[in-house]
Scaffold this motif. Structure first.
Motif, PDB file in Angstrom:
ATOM      1  N   ILE A 123      11.620  -0.972  -8.829  1.00  0.00           N
ATOM      2  CA  ILE A 123      12.472  -0.475  -7.529  1.00  0.00           C
ATOM      3  C   ILE A 123      11.927   0.074  -5.694  1.00  0.00           C
ATOM      4  O   ILE A 123      11.365  -0.212  -5.573  1.00  0.00           O
ATOM      5  CB  ILE A 123      12.880   0.907  -7.624  1.00  0.00           C
ATOM      6  CG1 ILE A 123      13.573   0.014  -9.233  1.00  0.00           C
ATOM      7  CG2 ILE A 123      13.982   0.953  -6.712  1.00  0.00           C
ATOM      8  CD1 ILE A 123      14.472   0.922  -9.886  1.00  0.00           C
ATOM      9  N   ASN A 124      10.556   1.056  -6.609  1.00  0.00           N
ATOM     10  CA  ASN A 124       9.759   0.816  -5.340  1.00  0.00           C
ATOM     11  C   ASN A 124       8.350   0.521  -5.216  1.00  0.00           C
ATOM     12  O   ASN A 124       8.032   1.434  -6.121  1.00  0.00           O
ATOM     13  CB  ASN A 124      10.143   2.079  -4.386  1.00  0.00           C
ATOM     14  CG  ASN A 124      10.870   2.110  -3.246  1.00  0.00           C
ATOM     15  OD1 ASN A 124      10.578   1.218  -2.971  1.00  0.00           O
ATOM     16  ND2 ASN A 124      11.930   3.081  -3.655  1.00  0.00           N
ATOM     17  N   HIS A 166       5.002   0.008  -3.127  1.00  0.00           N
ATOM     18  CA  HIS A 166       4.056   0.303  -2.386  1.00  0.00           C
ATOM     19  C   HIS A 166       2.753   0.284  -2.095  1.00  0.00           C
ATOM     20  O   HIS A 166       1.933   0.433  -2.806  1.00  0.00           O
ATOM     21  CB  HIS A 166       4.442   1.933  -2.009  1.00  0.00           C
ATOM     22  CG  HIS A 166       5.826   2.238  -2.013  1.00  0.00           C
ATOM     23  ND1 HIS A 166       6.816   2.583  -1.051  1.00  0.00           N
ATOM     24  CD2 HIS A 166       6.336   3.747  -2.638  1.00  0.00           C
ATOM     25  CE1 HIS A 166       7.904   3.190  -1.416  1.00  0.00           C
ATOM     26  NE2 HIS A 166       8.095   3.514  -2.793  1.00  0.00           N
ATOM     27  N   ILE A 204       0.818  -3.055   4.001  1.00  0.00           N
ATOM     28  CA  ILE A 204       1.324  -2.421   5.175  1.00  0.00           C
ATOM     29  C   ILE A 204      -0.047  -2.178   6.184  1.00  0.00           C
ATOM     30  O   ILE A 204       0.330  -1.933   7.466  1.00  0.00           O
ATOM     31  CB  ILE A 204       0.727  -0.657   4.376  1.00  0.00           C
ATOM     32  CG1 ILE A 204       2.648  -0.940   3.312  1.00  0.00           C
ATOM     33  CG2 ILE A 204       1.380   0.076   5.553  1.00  0.00           C
ATOM     34  CD1 ILE A 204       3.897  -1.282   4.168  1.00  0.00           C
ATOM     35  N   SER A 253      -1.089   5.706   3.747  1.00  0.00           N
ATOM     36  CA  SER A 253      -1.864   4.290   3.305  1.00  0.00           C
ATOM     37  C   SER A 253      -1.995   5.201   1.521  1.00  0.00           C
ATOM     38  O   SER A 253      -1.819   4.793   0.591  1.00  0.00           O
ATOM     39  CB  SER A 253      -3.059   3.932   3.163  1.00  0.00           C
ATOM     40  OG  SER A 253      -4.230   4.955   3.761  1.00  0.00           O
ATOM     41  N   ALA A 289       0.144   8.004   0.331  1.00  0.00           N
ATOM     42  CA  ALA A 289       1.204   8.109  -0.075  1.00  0.00           C
ATOM     43  C   ALA A 289       1.598   7.080  -0.496  1.00  0.00           C
ATOM     44  O   ALA A 289       2.691   6.480  -0.665  1.00  0.00           O
ATOM     45  CB  ALA A 289       2.205   9.264   0.792  1.00  0.00           C
ATOM     46  N   GLN A 290       1.002   6.188  -1.530  1.00  0.00           N
ATOM     47  CA  GLN A 290       1.586   5.011  -2.424  1.00  0.00           C
ATOM     48  C   GLN A 290       1.304   4.477  -3.917  1.00  0.00           C
ATOM     49  O   GLN A 290       0.663   5.647  -3.959  1.00  0.00           O
ATOM     50  CB  GLN A 290       1.074   3.328  -1.421  1.00  0.00           C
ATOM     51  CG  GLN A 290       2.063   3.544   0.166  1.00  0.00           C
ATOM     52  CD  GLN A 290       0.729   3.005   0.845  1.00  0.00           C
ATOM     53  OE1 GLN A 290       0.328   1.712   0.196  1.00  0.00           O
ATOM     54  NE2 GLN A 290       0.852   3.217   2.048  1.00  0.00           N
ATOM     55  N   SER A 291       1.294   4.032  -4.764  1.00  0.00           N
ATOM     56  CA  SER A 291       0.794   3.846  -5.663  1.00  0.00           C
ATOM     57  C   SER A 291      -0.041   3.506  -5.794  1.00  0.00           C
ATOM     58  O   SER A 291      -0.651   2.777  -4.588  1.00  0.00           O
ATOM     59  CB  SER A 291       2.387   2.737  -6.456  1.00  0.00           C
ATOM     60  OG  SER A 291       2.460   2.001  -5.622  1.00  0.00           O
ATOM     61  N   GLU A 292      -0.876   2.799  -6.813  1.00  0.00           N
ATOM     62  CA  GLU A 292      -1.692   2.306  -6.632  1.00  0.00           C
ATOM     63  C   GLU A 292      -1.412   0.324  -6.371  1.00  0.00           C
ATOM     64  O   GLU A 292      -0.695   0.278  -6.568  1.00  0.00           O
ATOM     65  CB  GLU A 292      -2.598   2.967  -8.285  1.00  0.00           C
ATOM     66  CG  GLU A 292      -1.689   1.820  -9.684  1.00  0.00           C
ATOM     67  CD  GLU A 292      -2.881   2.679 -10.228  1.00  0.00           C
ATOM     68  OE1 GLU A 292      -3.673   3.127 -10.564  1.00  0.00           O
ATOM     69  OE2 GLU A 292      -2.088   1.973 -11.458  1.00  0.00           O
ATOM     70  N   PRO A 293      -2.430  -0.009  -5.855  1.00  0.00           N
ATOM     71  CA  PRO A 293      -2.357  -1.163  -5.195  1.00  0.00           C
ATOM     72  C   PRO A 293      -2.212  -2.621  -6.794  1.00  0.00           C
ATOM     73  O   PRO A 293      -2.892  -2.705  -6.561  1.00  0.00           O
ATOM     74  CB  PRO A 293      -3.415  -1.687  -4.921  1.00  0.00           C
ATOM     75  CG  PRO A 293      -4.553  -0.859  -4.991  1.00  0.00           C
ATOM     76  CD  PRO A 293      -3.726   0.406  -5.309  1.00  0.00           C
ATOM     77  N   PRO A 320       7.687  -5.616   0.377  1.00  0.00           N
ATOM     78  CA  PRO A 320       9.247  -5.668   1.962  1.00  0.00           C
ATOM     79  C   PRO A 320       7.831  -4.298   2.586  1.00  0.00           C
ATOM     80  O   PRO A 320       7.211  -4.131   2.329  1.00  0.00           O
ATOM     81  CB  PRO A 320      10.019  -4.974   1.267  1.00  0.00           C
ATOM     82  CG  PRO A 320       9.325  -3.978  -0.008  1.00  0.00           C
ATOM     83  CD  PRO A 320       8.545  -5.335  -0.326  1.00  0.00           C
ATOM     84  N   VAL A 321       7.280  -4.500   4.060  1.00  0.00           N
ATOM     85  CA  VAL A 321       7.134  -3.721   4.827  1.00  0.00           C
ATOM     86  C   VAL A 321       8.088  -2.764   5.022  1.00  0.00           C
ATOM     87  O   VAL A 321       9.305  -2.733   4.814  1.00  0.00           O
ATOM     88  CB  VAL A 321       7.491  -4.710   6.347  1.00  0.00           C
ATOM     89  CG1 VAL A 321       6.876  -3.907   7.314  1.00  0.00           C
ATOM     90  CG2 VAL A 321       6.529  -6.076   6.297  1.00  0.00           C
ATOM     91  N   THR A 322       7.667  -1.399   5.004  1.00  0.00           N
ATOM     92  CA  THR A 322       8.502  -0.313   5.181  1.00  0.00           C
ATOM     93  C   THR A 322       7.790   0.834   6.125  1.00  0.00           C
ATOM     94  O   THR A 322       6.655   0.401   7.042  1.00  0.00           O
ATOM     95  CB  THR A 322       7.749   0.392   2.884  1.00  0.00           C
ATOM     96  OG1 THR A 322       6.637   0.959   3.225  1.00  0.00           O
ATOM     97  CG2 THR A 322       8.542  -0.144   2.091  1.00  0.00           C
TER      98      THR A 322
END
Lengths: 350, 183
Positions: free
Chosen positions: B22-23, B25, B30, B42, B44-48, B56-58
């Protein structure tokens, strides 16, 4: 344009934050108390994270903290072998309850008349807050230090967790009703009155049990050791955090991992949903609390959803002149003052 | 009673590219298009883990301000703070007809007018040569720069002292007896 979670960092503590608790919803909103190893638990406004006051008096690390339902009283459990009861409006200390060892956990009954405490002396104690001279009632039976003790079933029963067991006690008879054994150390416990659900974390597992029968309902496995988990009031989501510094959000019904967030600089010790479910707070070894939105992008508290075309005049302008520092550092530096330094939507706006 | 019957229900986000996420990041999507975002954003995102996916660009959720921290000198619990009885603000001034102004109200108006005049005088001084009379009969002249919020210090430049000219200086207002300038 998809929105990305912006956690709000509440600074002020100087040592790890080991416990946090929300009050119920009061006419003044809801409140948050944080327990910290620096011995100075803090009261904050729940929806914004704004600091309200610090309870001064403990002489050791504070391991547990709680608020009563209407946030008029606070209780804290500390390594100085005392639990204290505070007036949460004035910040004054109301009572000091001496124990024989480190106190780890405190919980008020719904009517705020009784306080339950537990700690390294392996005893559960029930204090009548209306009778300061009376000795507490004691319940023994645990064979290792008590980590968490909670009232449940409308204060008719008590749930307590030590290192490897979770026990259910009857309040009136002060006897053990049931117990659960674990082969891994229990790290946290949360009780959800609506639905009588118990959330227990141990190892990488997040387990849900009936608070009445202790029968297991379901459990999930996380990618890392979990120290604390919390279930959303409407039981749609759960959040968990632990040793990998990340917060995980799961769908409670399907178990699907929905989101995960980095942000803390140390293991997460406690997470809790707010009473209205709109945000959750996490406390970490890094000494900070962070507030996270349940629905990312919703306007709530300090989060303001602004479409890129709108005039964001009321929003913060990015602070220029700090080319070396990352925004995270600016956030840490500037959190003492009310200057806005958070950037509005970046160069996407023409 | 031992705990048995654990039901495994987790699906790792990285292993399900069919769109169950769903989300997600991701750092890599980014970094390039958002030069204003560094560091915290960068983080505050999940691991790549989904680098191969088209994420999607957020943009980060905007915030009004950061949570206020401790004031550093008191324990807080302000008496006029959040637990003041919730009642609507009733400005007393509007209830008072102008013909019957109380002496307190007149005094307040006078104070406000005097304060405004003083602040405007400070503004008029900016950039001018000002002559300060200090204690012990000392007189110095300087170009006035600015004052701080409490008018506790004056920032001046080209301060002419008996021992030389100081390019930049802070004059402590408590040391000043009077000052004068020509607009």
């Amino acid at each position: 344009m998809a929105m990305r979670q912006t956690p709000l960092t509440c600074s002020g503590h100087t040592r790890p934050v080991v416990d946090l608790a929300f009050s119920g919803i009061t006419p003044y909103g809801y409140f948050l108390i944080s327990a910290c190893k620096d011995g100075k638990p803090m009261l904050r406004q729940g929806d914004t994270g704004d600091w309200i006051g610090t309870f001064l008096g403990h002489k050791g690390a504070v391991w547990g903290a709680t608020l009563n339902k209407d946030a008029t009283k606070a209780a804290t459990a500390a390594a100085d072998f005392t639990a204290k009861v505070w007036d949460a409006v004035s910040g004054d200390e109301l009572r000091t309850l001496a124990h024989k060892h480190i106190v780890k956990t405190v919980d008020f009954t719904q009517d705020s008349n009784y306080l339950l405490t537990g700690g390294q002396d392996k005893l559960l104690r029930i204090y009548d807050l209306n009778k300061p001279e009376a000795e507490p009632k004691e319940i023994s039976g645990h064979t290792s230090g008590i980590k968490k003790a909670l009232w449940c079933s409308e204060d008719k029963q008590i749930l307590s967790a030590d290192d490897k067991t979770v026990r259910l006690w009857d309040h009136a008879t002060m006897t053990e009703v049931k117990s659960l054994n674990f082969n891994m150390s229990v790290s946290s416990m949360e009780y959800i009155p609506e639905g009588e659900i118990l959330v227990i974390t141990y190892g990488r597992s997040i387990a849900f049990h009936s608070a009445v029968s202790l029968d297991p309902i379901k459990s999930f496995e996380a990618p890392a050791t979990i120290n604390s988990a919390s279930l959303h009031p409407e039981k749609e989501f759960l959040v968990a955090g632990g040793e990998d510094f990340k917060l995980y959000k799961y769908d409670y019904n399907s178990g699907e991992e929905l989101e995960s967030y980095k942000g803390h600089f140390g293991p997460i010790h406690c997470v809790r949903f707010s009473p209205d479910g709109e945000l959750y707070a996490s406390g970490s070894e890094d000494g900070t609390l962070r507030l996270w939105q349940t629905v990312v992008g919703k306007t709530y508290g300090l989060w303001k959803c602004v479409l890129p075309e709108e005039d964001s005049g009321e929003l913060a302008k990015p602070k220029i002149g700090f080319p070396e520092t990352t925004e995270e550092e600016i956030e840490e530096i500037a959190s003492e003052n009310s200057d806005c330094i958070y950037p509005s939507a970046p160069d996407v706006k023409a | 009673m031992s705990h048995a019957g654990r039901v495994k229900r987790r699906e790792k986000a990285e292993n399900s590219p069919s769109g169950k996420i769903i989300n997600s990041h991701d750092n890599s999507s980014i970094g390039g298009s958002h030069p204003a975002l560094r560091g915290a954003e960068s983080l505050a995102q999940s691991e790549p883990g989904a680098k191969t996916m088209q994420t999607p660009v957020t943009i980060p959720v905007p915030v009004l301000r950061l949570p206020r921290g401790p004031d550093g000198f008191s324990r807080g619990f302000a008496p006029d703070g959040r637990r003041a009885p919730v009642r609507p603000e009733v400005p007393e001034i509007q209830e008072c007809p102008i013909a019957q102004e109380s002496p307190e109200f007149q005094e307040q108006r006078a104070r406000a007018a005097l304060r405004e005049r003083y602040l405007r005088s400070l503004l008029a001084m900016v950039g001018r040569q000002v002559s300060f009379t200090l204690h012990e009969g000392v007189r110095v002249a300087a170009h006035f720069g600015a004052t701080d919020l409490d008018v506790a210090n004056f920032y001046v430049s080209q301060l002419q002292t008996p021992i030389g000219v100081q390019a930049e200086a802070l004059l402590r207002c408590s040391d000043i007896i009077s000052y004068t300038f020509r607009p």
